[in-house]
Design a protein around this motif. Structure first.
Motif, PDB file in Angstrom:
ATOM      1  N   GLU A 132       0.855  -1.203   0.000  1.00 15.63           N
ATOM      2  CA  GLU A 132       0.000   0.000   0.000  1.00 15.63           C
ATOM      3  C   GLU A 132       0.893   1.255   0.000  1.00 15.63           C
ATOM      4  O   GLU A 132       0.617   2.237  -0.710  1.00 15.63           O
ATOM      5  N   CYS A 133       1.982   1.196   0.761  1.00 15.92           N
ATOM      6  CA  CYS A 133       2.897   2.347   0.816  1.00 15.92           C
ATOM      7  C   CYS A 133       3.596   2.571  -0.532  1.00 15.92           C
ATOM      8  O   CYS A 133       3.851   3.711  -0.918  1.00 15.92           O
ATOM      9  N   VAL A 134       3.890   1.481  -1.241  1.00 18.14           N
ATOM     10  CA  VAL A 134       4.484   1.622  -2.577  1.00 18.14           C
ATOM     11  C   VAL A 134       3.490   2.356  -3.487  1.00 18.14           C
ATOM     12  O   VAL A 134       3.853   3.272  -4.218  1.00 18.14           O
ATOM     13  N   GLU A 135       2.220   1.961  -3.394  1.00 17.29           N
ATOM     14  CA  GLU A 135       1.183   2.632  -4.207  1.00 17.29           C
ATOM     15  C   GLU A 135       1.064   4.113  -3.847  1.00 17.29           C
ATOM     16  O   GLU A 135       0.940   4.968  -4.722  1.00 17.29           O
ATOM     17  N   ILE A 136       1.106   4.394  -2.567  1.00 17.04           N
ATOM     18  CA  ILE A 136       1.029   5.805  -2.134  1.00 17.04           C
ATOM     19  C   ILE A 136       2.223   6.571  -2.699  1.00 17.04           C
ATOM     20  O   ILE A 136       2.081   7.682  -3.215  1.00 17.04           O
ATOM     21  N   ALA A 137       3.397   5.947  -2.618  1.00 14.83           N
ATOM     22  CA  ALA A 137       4.605   6.601  -3.141  1.00 14.83           C
ATOM     23  C   ALA A 137       4.440   6.930  -4.623  1.00 14.83           C
ATOM     24  O   ALA A 137       4.774   8.033  -5.069  1.00 14.83           O
ATOM     25  N   VAL A 138       3.891   5.976  -5.377  1.00 14.73           N
ATOM     26  CA  VAL A 138       3.675   6.214  -6.808  1.00 14.73           C
ATOM     27  C   VAL A 138       2.713   7.398  -6.987  1.00 14.73           C
ATOM     28  O   VAL A 138       2.973   8.324  -7.750  1.00 14.73           O
ATOM     29  N   THR A 139       1.624   7.386  -6.232  1.00 11.71           N
ATOM     30  CA  THR A 139       0.607   8.445  -6.363  1.00 11.71           C
ATOM     31  C   THR A 139       1.182   9.827  -6.055  1.00 11.71           C
ATOM     32  O   THR A 139       0.861  10.804  -6.724  1.00 11.71           O
ATOM     33  N   VAL A 140       2.014   9.912  -5.013  1.00 11.54           N
ATOM     34  CA  VAL A 140       2.494  11.243  -4.594  1.00 11.54           C
ATOM     35  C   VAL A 140       3.831  11.611  -5.242  1.00 11.54           C
ATOM     36  O   VAL A 140       4.400  12.654  -4.943  1.00 11.54           O
ATOM     37  N   GLY A 141       4.340  10.747  -6.115  1.00 12.13           N
ATOM     38  CA  GLY A 141       5.581  11.068  -6.827  1.00 12.13           C
ATOM     39  C   GLY A 141       6.819  10.928  -5.971  1.00 12.13           C
ATOM     40  O   GLY A 141       7.807  11.636  -6.173  1.00 12.13           O
ATOM     41  N   SER A 142       6.778  10.006  -5.011  1.00 15.56           N
ATOM     42  CA  SER A 142       7.958   9.794  -4.168  1.00 15.56           C
ATOM     43  C   SER A 142       8.750   8.583  -4.660  1.00 15.56           C
ATOM     44  O   SER A 142       8.177   7.603  -5.130  1.00 15.56           O
ATOM     45  N   ASN A 143      10.058   8.650  -4.509  1.00 10.95           N
ATOM     46  CA  ASN A 143      10.913   7.548  -4.963  1.00 10.95           C
ATOM     47  C   ASN A 143      11.527   6.770  -3.818  1.00 10.95           C
ATOM     48  O   ASN A 143      12.488   6.038  -4.017  1.00 10.95           O
ATOM     49  N   ILE A 144      10.996   6.964  -2.609  1.00 13.22           N
ATOM     50  CA  ILE A 144      11.611   6.293  -1.462  1.00 13.22           C
ATOM     51  C   ILE A 144      10.583   5.621  -0.564  1.00 13.22           C
ATOM     52  O   ILE A 144       9.619   6.245  -0.111  1.00 13.22           O
ATOM     53  N   ILE A 145      10.832   4.324  -0.318  1.00  7.53           N
ATOM     54  CA  ILE A 145      10.142   3.636   0.768  1.00  7.53           C
ATOM     55  C   ILE A 145      11.188   3.493   1.868  1.00  7.53           C
ATOM     56  O   ILE A 145      12.264   2.919   1.653  1.00  7.53           O
ATOM     57  N   SER A 146      10.883   4.055   3.030  1.00  6.65           N
ATOM     58  CA  SER A 146      11.854   4.057   4.129  1.00  6.65           C
ATOM     59  C   SER A 146      11.359   3.116   5.201  1.00  6.65           C
ATOM     60  O   SER A 146      10.392   3.402   5.906  1.00  6.65           O
ATOM     61  N   LEU A 147      12.024   1.974   5.286  1.00  4.34           N
ATOM     62  CA  LEU A 147      11.505   0.899   6.120  1.00  4.34           C
ATOM     63  C   LEU A 147      12.284   0.748   7.420  1.00  4.34           C
ATOM     64  O   LEU A 147      13.469   0.428   7.406  1.00  4.34           O
TER      65      LEU A 147
END
Ligand code: RM4
Ligand code: MN
Ligand code: MN
Length: 410
Positions: free
Chosen positions: A141-156
């Motif tokens: 879900e966070c990957v999808e949010i990142a795509v939607t908001v134009g972010s290139n980072i998932i910080s885990l």
């Protein structure tokens, strides 16, 4: 700061006499970027008590409005990290356009793998596949949010671990973790990166599944080039040489990002540079060394991760950004040719003095000059105070009833 222009002129002459290129130093300072965390604008506390701060942001939108103030006065903080679900909204595209309207971008997306009831025994490493699925789905879900908001980072950051010897199989958990991370990584479209943050303890107190940089590095190696290590300055045992970890990760092409803060004892999340500014300077020394090495490729996300409980939020975030800026500015003043010569000849005192010459320089007039050239106020905190923004939000934002303890939802 009153006569900073005069002091700046003297300093610029002095730096030139020391063999430094002032124009180049100022150009580097203008391109520096520091991401601020949405959670740094909202109320937080220790596990004992949350003391409500007057005017603290209550929603994702208010957090962005406050972050825009930090960018307005520093000019180097144009992006904001989100923590999901703390910043959950119905329409992320709308949140993104709101951010853009404020002159901001949305930055790293941080999944939350530590607050669901089901996570008592872990999330991605949980012994039950159904709980692991829940945690993986949240990351997706966070990957999808990142795509939607134009972010290139998932910080885990993974809170997983065990609190008693024998509680679970350490190797079994490693296998589960890798399997889960492979699935998350595969769902991330390039150039999105997975930043893997380690921490040696808390909330687990016997073993932590990603306990140090070596474990995070191992996972990154197994996943692929777009998996990198994130160094949170508060996540090491006391006495750890963080600059060495930074240097090694740079050299291996695996340094993905930072969570800036400072510690006195444990993961204190205090203002970066407030306890040990020399350590921060030495970290920037390694970063500049890497940046100048043509053999090295670096793409590092510089982010703040603090939990400031006592200071007013926006002023404290301004202070944090300025402290990072000062550390970088001082490290830019290191005469690297002189340092290399002293190192090669084994002149230990001279090498150290070369660092100290830079560290002991008061860079505040230099930064005032840089800010003015960027069209910003020379002294961000004073300018913010004079703006009346804080008084305005204090009057508008009535705190919610019933202060709890710990992070939201705790
Ligand atoms: C952890 C870690 C994470 C942060 C949480 C709230 O200790 O630093 O990065 O998101 O705290
Ligand atoms: Mn962190
Ligand atoms: Mn932490």
């Amino acid at each position: 700061m009153k006569n900073w222009r005069e002091t700046y002129r003297v300093l610029a002459d002095d730096l030139t006499a020391r063999g430094l290129d002032v124009a180049q130093i100022k150009a580097s300072l203008k391109t520096q970027r520091v991401e601020t965390p949405s959670w740094g604008y909202a109320d937080s506390g220790t596990r004992f008590k949350v003391f409500r701060q007057r005017g603290a942001a209550r929603t994702a939108y208010e957090k962005l409005a406050d972050a825009a103030q930090v960018h307005k006065y520093t000019g180097i903080a144009p992006s904001v990290a989100l923590h999901i679900p703390w910043d959950k909204v119905d329409d992320y595209a709308h949140l993104m356009s709101y951010a853009q309207g404020l002159g901001l971008q949305l930055g790293a997306i941080n999944p939350n793998l530590f607050q669901d009831e089901e996570y008592m025994l872990g999330s991605l490493c949980h012994p039950d596949a159904a709980v692991r699925r829940q945690a993986i789905n949240h990351c997706l879900e966070c990957v999808e949010i990142a795509v939607t908001v134009g972010s290139n980072i998932i910080s885990l950051w993974l809170a997983d671990g065990t609190s008693s010897p024998g509680q679970d199989s350490i190797r079994g958990r490693k296998h589960r973790l890798l399997e889960a991370l492979h699935e998350v990584y595969a769902a991330m479209p390039a150039p999105m990166c997975l930043l893997i943050e380690y921490k040696f303890f808390e909330p687990a107190f016997y073993h932590t599944d990603l306990g140090d940089w070596g474990m995070a590095y191992l996972m990154a190696e197994k996943l692929g080039d777009r998996a990198q290590v994130l160094v949170d300055l508060g996540h090491h045992p006391l006495g750890t040489n963080i600059e060495q970890i930074v240097a090694l990760l740079i050299d291996e092409g695996r340094l993905g990002g930072f969570h800036f803060n400072n510690k006195k004892f444990a993961d204190d999340d205090l203002t970066v540079g407030s306890i040990n500014p020399y350590e921060l300077f030495l970290i920037f020394n390694e970063l500049i060394d890497g940046e100048r090495d043509p053999q090295v490729t670096m793409d590092v996300a510089y982010m703040i991760d603090e939990s400031i409980n006592i200071k007013p939020k926006i002023e404290s975030m301004l202070q944090s950004v300025i402290n990072v800026q000062e550390a970088y500015a001082k490290a830019l003043l290191i005469n690297r040719d002189k340092l290399a010569e002293a190192q090669a000849a084994g002149r230990v005192v001279e090498a150290e003095e070369t660092l100290l010459d830079a560290y002991r320089t008061d860079v505040r007039p230099l930064l005032a000059a840089v800010r003015e050239e960027m069209g910003r106020a020379p002294d961000p905190i004073t300018a913010f105070r004079a703006s009346g923004y804080y008084e305005k939000v204090c009057a508008e934002r009535i705190p919610e009833e019933g202060a709890g303890a710990g992070y939201p939802g705790a």
